[in-house]
Design a protein around this motif. Sequence first.
Motif, PDB file in Angstrom:
ATOM      1  N   MET A   1       0.842  -1.177   0.000  1.00 46.63           N
ATOM      2  CA  MET A   1       0.000   0.000   0.000  1.00 46.63           C
ATOM      3  C   MET A   1       0.880   1.231   0.000  1.00 46.63           C
ATOM      4  SD  MET A   1      -2.699   1.318   2.842  1.00 46.63           S
ATOM      5  CE  MET A   1      -1.452   1.812   4.004  1.00 46.63           C
ATOM      6  N   SER A   2       0.494   2.207  -0.771  1.00 48.70           N
ATOM      7  CA  SER A   2       1.198   3.478  -0.808  1.00 48.70           C
ATOM      8  C   SER A   2       0.294   4.546  -0.223  1.00 48.70           C
ATOM      9  CB  SER A   2       1.533   3.808  -2.263  1.00 48.70           C
ATOM     10  OG  SER A   2       1.930   5.142  -2.381  1.00 48.70           O
ATOM     11  N   THR A   3       0.849   5.369   0.609  1.00 47.71           N
ATOM     12  CA  THR A   3       0.092   6.518   1.113  1.00 47.71           C
ATOM     13  C   THR A   3       0.852   7.783   0.752  1.00 47.71           C
ATOM     14  OG1 THR A   3       1.124   6.287   3.264  1.00 47.71           O
ATOM     15  CG2 THR A   3      -1.034   5.280   2.987  1.00 47.71           C
ATOM     16  N   SER A   4       1.046   7.975  -0.538  1.00 53.43           N
ATOM     17  CA  SER A   4       1.763   9.150  -1.004  1.00 53.43           C
ATOM     18  C   SER A   4       1.078   9.705  -2.236  1.00 53.43           C
ATOM     19  CB  SER A   4       3.218   8.800  -1.330  1.00 53.43           C
ATOM     20  OG  SER A   4       3.275   7.852  -2.352  1.00 53.43           O
ATOM     21  N   THR A   5       1.404  10.943  -2.543  1.00 53.12           N
ATOM     22  CA  THR A   5       0.876  11.561  -3.734  1.00 53.12           C
ATOM     23  C   THR A   5       1.578  10.958  -4.947  1.00 53.12           C
ATOM     24  OG1 THR A   5       2.515  13.313  -3.623  1.00 53.12           O
ATOM     25  CG2 THR A   5       0.397  13.740  -2.549  1.00 53.12           C
ATOM     26  N   ALA A   6       1.117  11.320  -6.123  1.00 53.91           N
ATOM     27  CA  ALA A   6       1.700  10.775  -7.341  1.00 53.91           C
ATOM     28  C   ALA A   6       3.183  11.119  -7.456  1.00 53.91           C
ATOM     29  CB  ALA A   6       0.939  11.288  -8.563  1.00 53.91           C
ATOM     30  N   ASP A   7       3.611  12.246  -6.862  1.00 50.61           N
ATOM     31  CA  ASP A   7       5.028  12.615  -6.939  1.00 50.61           C
ATOM     32  C   ASP A   7       5.850  12.006  -5.808  1.00 50.61           C
ATOM     33  OD1 ASP A   7       4.389  14.133  -4.718  1.00 50.61           O
ATOM     34  OD2 ASP A   7       4.819  16.063  -5.654  1.00 50.61           O
ATOM     35  N   GLY A   8       5.213  11.187  -4.957  1.00 50.94           N
ATOM     36  CA  GLY A   8       5.944  10.475  -3.920  1.00 50.94           C
ATOM     37  C   GLY A   8       6.015  11.169  -2.574  1.00 50.94           C
ATOM     38  N   SER A   9       5.447  12.364  -2.447  1.00 44.26           N
ATOM     39  CA  SER A   9       5.521  13.053  -1.153  1.00 44.26           C
ATOM     40  C   SER A   9       4.474  12.482  -0.202  1.00 44.26           C
ATOM     41  CB  SER A   9       5.313  14.557  -1.343  1.00 44.26           C
ATOM     42  OG  SER A   9       4.053  14.822  -1.901  1.00 44.26           O
ATOM     43  N   PRO A  10       4.808  12.331   1.085  1.00 41.25           N
ATOM     44  CA  PRO A  10       3.867  11.735   2.029  1.00 41.25           C
ATOM     45  C   PRO A  10       2.665  12.631   2.286  1.00 41.25           C
ATOM     46  CG  PRO A  10       5.898  12.372   3.138  1.00 41.25           C
ATOM     47  CD  PRO A  10       6.085  12.659   1.682  1.00 41.25           C
ATOM     48  N   ALA A  13      -3.508  10.375   4.288  1.00 42.61           N
ATOM     49  CA  ALA A  13      -4.491   9.984   3.292  1.00 42.61           C
ATOM     50  C   ALA A  13      -5.608   9.167   3.921  1.00 42.61           C
ATOM     51  CB  ALA A  13      -3.800   9.189   2.192  1.00 42.61           C
ATOM     52  N   VAL A  14      -6.392   8.565   3.070  1.00 45.36           N
ATOM     53  CA  VAL A  14      -7.503   7.726   3.474  1.00 45.36           C
ATOM     54  C   VAL A  14      -7.060   6.275   3.416  1.00 45.36           C
ATOM     55  CG1 VAL A  14      -9.842   7.022   2.847  1.00 45.36           C
ATOM     56  CG2 VAL A  14      -9.152   9.406   2.589  1.00 45.36           C
ATOM     57  N   GLU A  15      -7.389   5.514   4.440  1.00 41.79           N
ATOM     58  CA  GLU A  15      -7.132   4.073   4.451  1.00 41.79           C
ATOM     59  C   GLU A  15      -8.353   3.359   3.876  1.00 41.79           C
ATOM     60  OE1 GLU A  15      -4.321   2.432   5.382  1.00 41.79           O
ATOM     61  OE2 GLU A  15      -3.423   4.410   5.616  1.00 41.79           O
ATOM     62  N   VAL A  16      -8.135   2.169   3.347  1.00 42.05           N
ATOM     63  CA  VAL A  16      -9.227   1.362   2.795  1.00 42.05           C
ATOM     64  C   VAL A  16      -9.056  -0.054   3.308  1.00 42.05           C
ATOM     65  CG1 VAL A  16     -10.336   0.508   0.697  1.00 42.05           C
ATOM     66  CG2 VAL A  16      -9.322   2.796   0.713  1.00 42.05           C
TER      67      VAL A  16
END
Length: 121
Positions: A1-10, A13-16
């Motif tokens: 799972m990734s919790t970062s923006t498309a550019d990789g910055s933390p 976010a929302v968990e699922v």
Amino acid sequence: MSTSTADGSPEEAVEVTEQAAEKALALMQGEGMDTDVGGLRLFVQQGGCAGLSYGMRFDDEPEDDDTITVHHGLRVFVDPSSLNYIGGSSLQYEDGLQAEGFHVENPNVVSECGCGESFRT
């Protein structure tokens, strides 16, 4: 799972949950969507008796300023304005006798309407 923006910055976010991701992926595949590019858009809009309500829809691709996270294979898109209200929330899927469907557990909520469809932060 990734919790970062498309550019990789933390980002916060929302968990699922796994069950919610599996259900959303099955629905997307049933509609013939490419789950490698498309995803579930989770957003907040004006409305409801408490002032704000959640919205969800499938999108073919993210917008440029979306926070994109991946949970159990499901891509989730959240716009910056909505993230202010739902950052840190958990998207769950309930499948029971009384209720079936997606539900957002939002730690930012200070009050909800009686039916739970709208909220205030």
